[in-house]
Design an enzyme around this catalytic site. Structure first.
Site, PDB file in Angstrom:
ATOM      1  N   GLU A   1       0.825  -1.207   0.000  1.00 14.14           N
ATOM      2  CA  GLU A   1       0.000   0.000   0.000  1.00 14.14           C
ATOM      3  C   GLU A   1       0.859   1.257   0.000  1.00 14.14           C
ATOM      4  O   GLU A   1       2.071   1.208   0.232  1.00 14.14           O
ATOM      5  CB  GLU A   1      -0.932   0.018   1.211  1.00 14.14           C
TER       6      GLU A   1
ATOM      7  N   ARG B   1      -2.568  -7.197  13.526  1.00  8.86           N
ATOM      8  CA  ARG B   1      -2.461  -6.160  14.560  1.00  8.86           C
ATOM      9  C   ARG B   1      -1.533  -6.673  15.658  1.00  8.86           C
ATOM     10  O   ARG B   1      -1.768  -7.749  16.216  1.00  8.86           O
ATOM     11  CB  ARG B   1      -3.856  -5.853  15.114  1.00  8.86           C
TER      12      ARG B   1
END
Length: 319
Positions: free
Chosen positions: A120, A198
């Site tokens: 990204e 995460r």
């Protein structure tokens, strides 16, 4: 099927760290005080974008691709990805720090989740004073050092926190630990994937005293423990398409628009324009389009170019 420039209904996501800038800064229609993301163009399962303009209004992007893959995606995209739309476009408002996280590469994502990986990039649209991002390690690390700091809740001391301002760009390869800091609005371009590992969430808990799920074990083999240089320097020549990122998954240019610009595109691939500041307009086959800050428009591969005018900053994304 007659294709034309396509606008889509934004898919809005409430997040524990979200705020109200998607409404106040990007003019999204929201009532929530914790809206963190606007998914502008998506084919993530259960979050497939729907057209909101023209004769195709109400159809979702997958339906259009199924009917006209080469005309919509472009021959070069179909050769690589079949009838899959390979990118996901978002605007993100971080009222609070996002979790410290990372994304797996294509190989791991395919093996574990039957998904693309998640390379990204971030384009900073707005940043409050003293805001920052977390991007990678300060120095080369290793699994043992990482786990020790993670267990002691001192992981942040290993990580590179960088001050940011409007116009900054960061390219995040898979495996790079990162977090968007409080006070930042970004445009995000990424592979079509919603796979996130995460690793630390600032010890936040919800109203019931429960923290969000962490993915400690999954992350261990996905992390790049080497120091990375993720910030991108790029030219900003007016009324030019300036290269920012050119990677195997997408190509992003920035166009600082002042006045008129004859914009052309390759017909082998679709192109997306994200307006990060200002406003521009163009006419296509008799229809007038006005694109403002926070709008995203897709030009199918069959469209070869348009004459645009205005005062704006545009991100131009293709493959």
């Amino acid at each position: 099927m007659k294709l034309y420039p396509l606008l889509f209904d934004p898919i809005l996501k409430e997040r524990i760290w979200g705020g109200t800038k998607l409404k106040t800064y990007l003019n999204k229609t929201i009532s929530s005080e914790i809206t963190g993301e606007s998914w502008e163009i998506s084919t993530v399962p259960n979050d497939v974008s729907v057209v909101n303009n023209g004769t195709l209004k109400g159809k979702n992007i997958n339906e259009i691709i199924a009917l006209a893959p080469n005309e919509f995606l472009g021959t070069s995209v179909v050769e690589r990805f079949g009838k899959q739309f390979p990118l996901l476009f978002k605007f993100i408002d971080a009222k609070e720090d996002l979790s410290i996280q990372l994304h797996p590469n294509d190989e791991l994502a395919k093996k574990r989740h039957n998904s693309f990986g998640k390379t990204e990039m971030w384009y900073v649209m707005q940043a409050d004073e003293n805001s920052r991002l977390v991007v990678g390690f300060k120095k080369d690390s290793n699994k043992e050092e990482y786990l020790n700091h993670l267990e002691n809740k001192s992981i942040v001391s290993l990580l590179n926190e960088m001050p940011v301002k409007k116009g900054d760009v960061f390219f995040l390869e898979t495996g790079t630990i990162h977090a968007i800091g409080a006070g930042v609005v970004i445009a995000e371009i990424q592979q079509t994937s919603d796979i996130t590992y995460r690793i630390y969430d600032w010890d936040r808990v919800d109203a019931n005293g429960k923290g969000r799920e962490l993915h400690t074990e999954l992350a261990l083999d996905a992390i790049n423990y080497s120091k990375t240089n993720s910030k991108i320097e790029y030219p900003t020549l007016e009324n030019k398409s300036n290269e920012v990122v050119d990677c195997p998954y997408f190509k992003t240019n920035v166009i600082p628009l002042q006045g008129n610009y004859s914009w052309t595109k390759r017909q082998e691939a679709f192109t997306v324009l994200m307006c990060t500041e200002g406003q521009f307009e163009f006419v296509y086959e008799g229809q007038n389009f006005i694109i403002k800050t926070g709008n995203t428009i897709l030009l199918p591969a069959s469209i070869d170019g348009i004459e645009i005018k205005g005062s704006a900053t545009l991100l131009e994304i293709s493959i």
